[in-house]
Structures are given as structure tokens and as C-alpha cells.
Design a protein around this motif. Sequence first.
Motif, PDB file in Angstrom:
ATOM      1  N   LYS A 147      31.021 -13.543  57.192  1.00 29.65           N
ATOM      2  CA  LYS A 147      31.020 -13.540  58.510  1.00 29.65           C
ATOM      3  C   LYS A 147      31.725 -14.715  59.308  1.00 29.65           C
ATOM      4  CE  LYS A 147      26.822 -10.830  59.373  1.00 29.65           C
ATOM      5  NZ  LYS A 147      25.435 -10.759  59.891  1.00 29.65           N
ATOM      6  N   GLU A 167      30.533 -19.943  67.663  1.00 35.43           N
ATOM      7  CA  GLU A 167      30.884 -18.480  67.072  1.00 35.43           C
ATOM      8  C   GLU A 167      30.248 -18.391  65.873  1.00 35.43           C
ATOM      9  OE1 GLU A 167      34.304 -15.436  65.673  1.00 35.43           O
ATOM     10  OE2 GLU A 167      34.801 -17.181  66.420  1.00 35.43           O
ATOM     11  N   GLN A 220      29.285 -11.819  65.442  1.00 35.95           N
ATOM     12  CA  GLN A 220      29.392 -11.096  66.349  1.00 35.95           C
ATOM     13  C   GLN A 220      28.892 -11.839  67.667  1.00 35.95           C
ATOM     14  OE1 GLN A 220      31.472  -8.365  66.659  1.00 35.95           O
ATOM     15  NE2 GLN A 220      31.631  -9.046  64.523  1.00 35.95           N
ATOM     16  N   THR A 221      28.004 -13.068  67.452  1.00 41.73           N
ATOM     17  CA  THR A 221      27.281 -13.946  68.265  1.00 41.73           C
ATOM     18  C   THR A 221      28.365 -14.857  68.778  1.00 41.73           C
ATOM     19  OG1 THR A 221      25.224 -13.378  67.617  1.00 41.73           O
ATOM     20  CG2 THR A 221      25.378 -15.076  69.266  1.00 41.73           C
TER      21      THR A 221
END
Length: 234
Positions: free
Chosen positions: A106, A130, A133-134
Motif C-alpha cells: 500500500k 497518505e 486509501q486513507t
Amino acid sequence: MRIDASRAIGAYAAVTTLAIAWLMLGANAAPKTAAFDTIDVQRINIREPDGTLRMTIASRDRMPGIIVAGRETPHPDRPQAGMIFYNDEGTENGGLVFSGALKDGKPTNLGALSFDRWRQDQTVALSSDEAGQTRQAGLAINDRPDRPVDFPTVARLVRQPASAQRDAAIRAAGVGVAPRAFLGRTPDKASVLALRDPDGRKRLELKVAADGRATIDFLDDQGHVTRSITDVNR
């Protein structure tokens, strides 16, 4: 050849005088400026003529700890590269840090420009963060305690197991924050302007949600919405 001793001494004195004069003139000459096409370094320290540290540019592994009045304490958590700024007394008062990599497949990324209160932590921060996805990006304004942080004590305490007693001791050492304002993008994909009272409690929020719905919320000191204005045209 016969050497006249008096002439030899005179010549020696003359050469010595010229050497001393050359050294003195060289010492008073303007400092030289060197030009380079490329410099590969791990750390650069910018100092005043008296040696006071004013800025450090460093790789992640060479970033300094927390420096207060020239005295360094290990930083409990600063795994980034960047620049650290120091005030007139050689105390950290802000910086520009950045990091980023793939972790467990990620993307993670951080960039932050911040400025501190005197011998305290950051009161202004412009950041982009970042983690998968957050994502969050924005400008944050904070209040900090009116007393300096006891950094050596905090560095010792953070290595202890978490407990209510430890947390209370950290607060007693001057660590604390009351968020006052935030303007930016939140993890729920909304754009927000949030204003808080001196105790850090949110009292007013202007928000445009991910679906485009706009609201203005007024909150009491318990965090309950007492009045809400919405986009009636939607």
C-alpha cells in the motif's frame, strides 16, 4: 662562502614579518565562495559565525534529535528526511519533512511544513498524509501549553509502557495540544473548515461532503449539533 650573521638574522626577520602580514591579510580577506555542479552528502549544518546551529538538511538516517539551546535529545519518532529550522538560540522551531514508500503493498506518503512555539511543538502545520486509501491534506492551527516542554523527561517517558500514570507525567512535562482550526480534505473525502474553542472542542464546521452536500454545523461544548444549515437547493 662566508655568511654574515647579522645579515642572516635580518633576512630571517624580514621573511617572518612578510609571512605574518600575509597570514593577517588572508584572515581578513572576504570568505571564498565555492561552486559545485553536484554535491552528494547525508547532512548539511548551517551555522552562524559564532557556531549557533540555524538549519539542518539531512537524510532520514542522519536527522538530528530534538535540539534545545544547543543541547540534543533523541527524537522519539521522526523517520523522515528533510530540513529542521532553529531559532536565534539554537532551538528547534519548525521544519520541512517528507517520506513515502510502499508498505505491505500500500502506498504511504507524507509531506509537512510546520512551525513551533518557543521550546514547544508545532502550532502551524501544512501537511499531506497518505496511508493506503486513507488520505488527508490541509492546514492545521494548534494551541500549545504556556510552558516549555521538558524534552529529556519526555524522551525517557515515551520508552516506558503505556499507562495512565505515564501519560499524566508526559502532560506534566509540558506536552499538550488543543486543535484550533483545520482547513483541508479529510479521510472521508470531504472538504472541511473546522473551528474549535481553546479547549480543542469543535464548535463550528463548514463542510462539503463527498457527495457534494454542503452543511454548516454549530456545536455545543459537548459536541452536539445545536443548529445545522444545509444546501436547500439539492
